[in-house]
Design a protein around this motif. Structure first.
Motif, PDB file in Angstrom:
ATOM      1  N   ASN A   1      66.242  49.921  65.723  1.00 34.11           N
ATOM      2  CA  ASN A   1      64.838  49.640  65.411  1.00 34.11           C
ATOM      3  C   ASN A   1      63.896  50.779  65.793  1.00 34.11           C
ATOM      4  OD1 ASN A   1      62.869  47.896  64.291  1.00 34.11           O
ATOM      5  ND2 ASN A   1      62.216  47.243  66.319  1.00 34.11           N
ATOM      6  N   SER A   2      64.412  52.009  65.803  1.00 38.08           N
ATOM      7  CA  SER A   2      63.551  53.147  66.149  1.00 38.08           C
ATOM      8  C   SER A   2      63.197  53.997  64.933  1.00 38.08           C
ATOM      9  CB  SER A   2      64.264  54.030  67.186  1.00 38.08           C
ATOM     10  OG  SER A   2      65.469  54.575  66.645  1.00 38.08           O
ATOM     11  N   HIS A   3      63.614  53.563  63.738  1.00 42.91           N
ATOM     12  CA  HIS A   3      63.497  54.421  62.558  1.00 42.91           C
ATOM     13  C   HIS A   3      62.161  54.283  61.821  1.00 42.91           C
ATOM     14  CE1 HIS A   3      67.771  53.889  63.444  1.00 42.91           C
ATOM     15  NE2 HIS A   3      67.919  55.103  62.971  1.00 42.91           N
ATOM     16  N   GLU A   4      61.421  53.192  62.107  1.00 43.69           N
ATOM     17  CA  GLU A   4      60.121  52.964  61.457  1.00 43.69           C
ATOM     18  C   GLU A   4      60.242  53.064  59.932  1.00 43.69           C
ATOM     19  OE1 GLU A   4      56.787  55.011  63.316  1.00 43.69           O
ATOM     20  OE2 GLU A   4      58.097  55.542  64.987  1.00 43.69           O
ATOM     21  N   TRP A   5      61.132  52.256  59.388  1.00 39.14           N
ATOM     22  CA  TRP A   5      61.501  52.385  57.977  1.00 39.14           C
ATOM     23  C   TRP A   5      61.887  51.001  57.464  1.00 39.14           C
ATOM     24  CZ3 TRP A   5      66.002  56.227  56.455  1.00 39.14           C
ATOM     25  CH2 TRP A   5      66.085  56.314  55.058  1.00 39.14           C
ATOM     26  N   SER A   6      60.980  50.331  56.767  1.00 43.46           N
ATOM     27  CA  SER A   6      61.196  48.940  56.371  1.00 43.46           C
ATOM     28  C   SER A   6      62.362  48.788  55.398  1.00 43.46           C
ATOM     29  CB  SER A   6      59.913  48.357  55.772  1.00 43.46           C
ATOM     30  OG  SER A   6      59.492  49.102  54.645  1.00 43.46           O
ATOM     31  N   TRP A   7      62.507  49.707  54.419  1.00 48.84           N
ATOM     32  CA  TRP A   7      63.624  49.609  53.470  1.00 48.84           C
ATOM     33  C   TRP A   7      64.947  49.655  54.211  1.00 48.84           C
ATOM     34  CZ3 TRP A   7      67.972  52.383  52.519  1.00 48.84           C
ATOM     35  CH2 TRP A   7      68.675  52.104  51.324  1.00 48.84           C
ATOM     36  N   TYR A   8      65.040  50.515  55.174  1.00 45.31           N
ATOM     37  CA  TYR A   8      66.256  50.713  55.952  1.00 45.31           C
ATOM     38  C   TYR A   8      66.627  49.436  56.717  1.00 45.31           C
ATOM     39  CZ  TYR A   8      69.142  53.126  59.554  1.00 45.31           C
ATOM     40  OH  TYR A   8      70.137  53.528  60.404  1.00 45.31           O
ATOM     41  N   VAL A   9      65.635  48.847  57.376  1.00 44.03           N
ATOM     42  CA  VAL A   9      65.886  47.608  58.122  1.00 44.03           C
ATOM     43  C   VAL A   9      66.311  46.487  57.167  1.00 44.03           C
ATOM     44  CG1 VAL A   9      64.832  45.817  59.556  1.00 44.03           C
ATOM     45  CG2 VAL A   9      64.307  48.219  59.990  1.00 44.03           C
ATOM     46  N   LYS A  10      65.641  46.381  56.052  1.00 41.07           N
ATOM     47  CA  LYS A  10      65.920  45.305  55.098  1.00 41.07           C
ATOM     48  C   LYS A  10      67.299  45.448  54.458  1.00 41.07           C
ATOM     49  CE  LYS A  10      64.242  43.298  50.762  1.00 41.07           C
ATOM     50  NZ  LYS A  10      63.209  43.365  49.690  1.00 41.07           N
ATOM     51  N   ASN A  11      67.707  46.665  54.124  1.00 38.91           N
ATOM     52  CA  ASN A  11      68.895  46.850  53.301  1.00 38.91           C
ATOM     53  C   ASN A  11      70.152  47.298  54.037  1.00 38.91           C
ATOM     54  OD1 ASN A  11      67.874  46.430  50.409  1.00 38.91           O
ATOM     55  ND2 ASN A  11      66.354  47.826  51.273  1.00 38.91           N
ATOM     56  N   LEU A  12      69.998  47.830  55.238  1.00 36.24           N
ATOM     57  CA  LEU A  12      71.175  48.182  56.034  1.00 36.24           C
ATOM     58  C   LEU A  12      71.424  47.169  57.140  1.00 36.24           C
ATOM     59  CD1 LEU A  12      73.442  50.198  56.807  1.00 36.24           C
ATOM     60  CD2 LEU A  12      71.778  51.319  58.309  1.00 36.24           C
ATOM     61  N   LEU A  13      70.344  46.677  57.756  1.00 32.90           N
ATOM     62  CA  LEU A  13      70.479  45.839  58.947  1.00 32.90           C
ATOM     63  C   LEU A  13      70.256  44.359  58.673  1.00 32.90           C
ATOM     64  CD1 LEU A  13      68.483  48.174  61.348  1.00 32.90           C
ATOM     65  CD2 LEU A  13      70.949  48.142  60.930  1.00 32.90           C
ATOM     66  N   GLY A  14      69.242  44.040  57.919  1.00 32.15           N
ATOM     67  CA  GLY A  14      68.953  42.637  57.647  1.00 32.15           C
ATOM     68  C   GLY A  14      68.410  41.885  58.849  1.00 32.15           C
ATOM     69  N   ALA A  15      68.109  42.595  59.915  1.00 29.63           N
ATOM     70  CA  ALA A  15      67.610  41.980  61.135  1.00 29.63           C
ATOM     71  C   ALA A  15      66.972  43.059  62.001  1.00 29.63           C
ATOM     72  CB  ALA A  15      68.737  41.290  61.896  1.00 29.63           C
ATOM     73  N   GLU A  16      66.068  42.637  62.858  1.00 30.55           N
ATOM     74  CA  GLU A  16      65.385  43.580  63.751  1.00 30.55           C
ATOM     75  C   GLU A  16      66.027  43.553  65.133  1.00 30.55           C
ATOM     76  OE1 GLU A  16      60.981  44.241  65.753  1.00 30.55           O
ATOM     77  OE2 GLU A  16      61.156  43.080  63.892  1.00 30.55           O
ATOM     78  N   PHE A  17      66.352  44.724  65.640  1.00 29.11           N
ATOM     79  CA  PHE A  17      66.956  44.866  66.960  1.00 29.11           C
ATOM     80  C   PHE A  17      65.994  44.386  68.044  1.00 29.11           C
ATOM     81  CE2 PHE A  17      67.212  47.628  70.746  1.00 29.11           C
ATOM     82  CZ  PHE A  17      68.497  47.348  71.176  1.00 29.11           C
ATOM     83  N   SER A  18      66.523  43.648  69.030  1.00 27.76           N
ATOM     84  CA  SER A  18      65.721  43.217  70.175  1.00 27.76           C
ATOM     85  C   SER A  18      66.075  44.006  71.433  1.00 27.76           C
ATOM     86  CB  SER A  18      65.928  41.728  70.449  1.00 27.76           C
ATOM     87  OG  SER A  18      65.322  41.358  71.678  1.00 27.76           O
ATOM     88  N   HIS A  19      67.350  43.938  71.853  1.00 23.29           N
ATOM     89  CA  HIS A  19      67.739  44.557  73.109  1.00 23.29           C
ATOM     90  C   HIS A  19      69.260  44.584  73.218  1.00 23.29           C
ATOM     91  CE1 HIS A  19      67.892  40.217  73.998  1.00 23.29           C
ATOM     92  NE2 HIS A  19      68.792  40.523  74.933  1.00 23.29           N
ATOM     93  N   HIS A  20      69.737  45.111  74.319  1.00 20.58           N
ATOM     94  CA  HIS A  20      71.155  45.003  74.656  1.00 20.58           C
ATOM     95  C   HIS A  20      71.271  44.549  76.108  1.00 20.58           C
ATOM     96  CE1 HIS A  20      71.055  48.673  77.091  1.00 20.58           C
ATOM     97  NE2 HIS A  20      70.444  49.284  76.085  1.00 20.58           N
ATOM     98  N   PRO A  21      72.387  43.984  76.501  1.00 20.76           N
ATOM     99  CA  PRO A  21      72.553  43.535  77.889  1.00 20.76           C
ATOM    100  C   PRO A  21      72.434  44.696  78.872  1.00 20.76           C
ATOM    101  CG  PRO A  21      74.253  42.588  76.474  1.00 20.76           C
ATOM    102  CD  PRO A  21      73.550  43.630  75.659  1.00 20.76           C
ATOM    103  N   LEU A  22      72.027  44.358  80.087  1.00 19.66           N
ATOM    104  CA  LEU A  22      71.893  45.381  81.125  1.00 19.66           C
ATOM    105  C   LEU A  22      72.757  45.112  82.352  1.00 19.66           C
ATOM    106  CD1 LEU A  22      68.042  46.056  80.982  1.00 19.66           C
ATOM    107  CD2 LEU A  22      69.879  47.609  80.307  1.00 19.66           C
ATOM    108  N   LYS A  23      72.992  43.849  82.666  1.00 18.34           N
ATOM    109  CA  LYS A  23      73.767  43.520  83.867  1.00 18.34           C
ATOM    110  C   LYS A  23      74.827  42.482  83.543  1.00 18.34           C
ATOM    111  CE  LYS A  23      69.989  44.475  87.109  1.00 18.34           C
ATOM    112  NZ  LYS A  23      69.140  43.930  88.178  1.00 18.34           N
ATOM    113  N   PRO A  24      76.023  42.954  83.115  1.00 25.21           N
ATOM    114  CA  PRO A  24      76.429  44.346  82.930  1.00 25.21           C
ATOM    115  C   PRO A  24      76.047  44.856  81.531  1.00 25.21           C
ATOM    116  CG  PRO A  24      78.322  42.938  82.621  1.00 25.21           C
ATOM    117  CD  PRO A  24      77.171  42.031  82.995  1.00 25.21           C
ATOM    118  N   GLN A  25      75.946  46.167  81.410  1.00 22.55           N
ATOM    119  CA  GLN A  25      75.617  46.768  80.114  1.00 22.55           C
ATOM    120  C   GLN A  25      76.801  46.701  79.162  1.00 22.55           C
ATOM    121  OE1 GLN A  25      74.270  50.819  80.382  1.00 22.55           O
ATOM    122  NE2 GLN A  25      74.054  51.076  78.175  1.00 22.55           N
ATOM    123  N   PHE A  26      78.003  46.955  79.690  1.00 24.71           N
ATOM    124  CA  PHE A  26      79.211  46.956  78.871  1.00 24.71           C
ATOM    125  C   PHE A  26      80.063  45.744  79.219  1.00 24.71           C
ATOM    126  CE2 PHE A  26      77.928  51.360  79.663  1.00 24.71           C
ATOM    127  CZ  PHE A  26      77.631  51.739  78.362  1.00 24.71           C
TER     128      PHE A  26
END
Length: 285
Positions: free
Chosen positions: A144-169
């Motif tokens: 979600n850092s690309h600032e590109w609506s077509w890209y989000v709509k057609n490659l991702l279909g969803a907006e990124f929120s976050h990833h886990p941190l504890k634990p990250q992996f």
């Protein structure tokens, strides 16, 4: 003595404010991209006539997954050699022009983050896909850092929120979906165990008509991505149906995305590498 304590307390408070401000700026830049320059010079590429061409694009202006990017390049080069593909690897955006894009069978955004293309180059890629080209995105390509609506709509279909941190992996099973294209899941164990930084999206791309290929059971990971003060509302996941790879027909072209692929260790996982190989082959059909 009181005066000294007062000075120390104000100094500590000032330091905390400065650190908080610096962290806020950093988080903003990670999300919206760092200062950007766009390459517009058209590169010289000698395209062979007898091999399908692949563009491996690893430019970043946001967070750089350097370990994964560096590890991926020789692996994808080996896949190209094995399958008889012509591979052009670059971090220069000048190649995103209509004439040269038309000669590539598939474009891979290889953990490419931030605003990496100018408006004209973005439009060229959009038209390339809609006219029959193919776009693959790996992990950070969906942050979600690309600032590109077509890209989000057609490659991702969803907006990124976050990833886990504890634990990250976290390690969990990757599950093939009932609607998965068998050509993309071929020769990969079902299920297979994988450790990664699991991206959490605000919604499920399944709801936007994407064909889900692989999921994890989101209830088997700890999805909490809260950052005190800066992001205190990220203690949620996607639930049991947590997609991690999906695809879609876009106009005459195709897109494929996987949220897996954070660091160099994923490129030692033969199942992940096979998924990327299968996805590339699938775009040729």
């Amino acid at each position: 003595m009181r005066k000294l304590i007062k000075i120390l307390l104000w100094s500590v408070l000032g330091l905390i404010v400065l650190l908080g401000g610096a962290m806020a700026v950093f988080v903003y830049k990670v999300k919206h991209g760092f200062p950007v320059s766009y390459e517009t010079e058209t590169p010289k590429i000698d395209f062979p006539n007898d091999r399908p061409a692949i563009l491996l694009f690893s430019k970043t202006t946001g967070f750089r997954h350097s370990g994964s990017i560096d590890a991926s390049k020789p692996i994808i080069a080996d896949l190209a050699k094995k399958n008889g593909w012509f591979l052009y690897e670059t971090e220069e955006g000048g190649v995103f022009n209509a004439e040269q894009l038309s000669k590539f069978k598939t474009v891979i955004f290889n953990n490419s983050t931030g605003r990496v293309l100018n408006d004209e180059q973005q439009k060229a890629l959009e038209q390339y896909v809609e006219n029959g080209g193919n776009l693959i995105g790996i992990h950070g390509a969906g942050d979600n850092s690309h600032e590109w609506s077509w890209y989000v709509k057609n490659l991702l279909g969803a907006e990124f929120s976050h990833h886990p941190l504890k634990p990250q992996f976290q390690k969990t099973d990757v599950l093939v979906d009932a609607q998965a294209d068998s050509s993309i899941t071929a020769q990969i164990p079902q299920p297979w165990s994988h450790t990664d930084e699991w991206y959490v999206f605000f919604e499920n791309p399944r709801k936007k008509g994407f064909k889900i290929l692989y999921t994890i059971n989101g209830e088997t990971i700890i999805p909490n991505g809260n950052v005190p003060i800066l992001a205190s509302d990220k203690n949620f996941g996607m639930g049991k149906d947590h997609p991690v790879a999906w695809c879609k027909q876009i106009g005459k072209g195709k897109t494929f995305y996987t949220s897996m692929g954070h660091d160099e260790s994923v490129w030692t996982d033969p199942n992940f590498v096979k998924l990327i190989e299968n996805a590339i082959v699938w775009t040729f059909k």
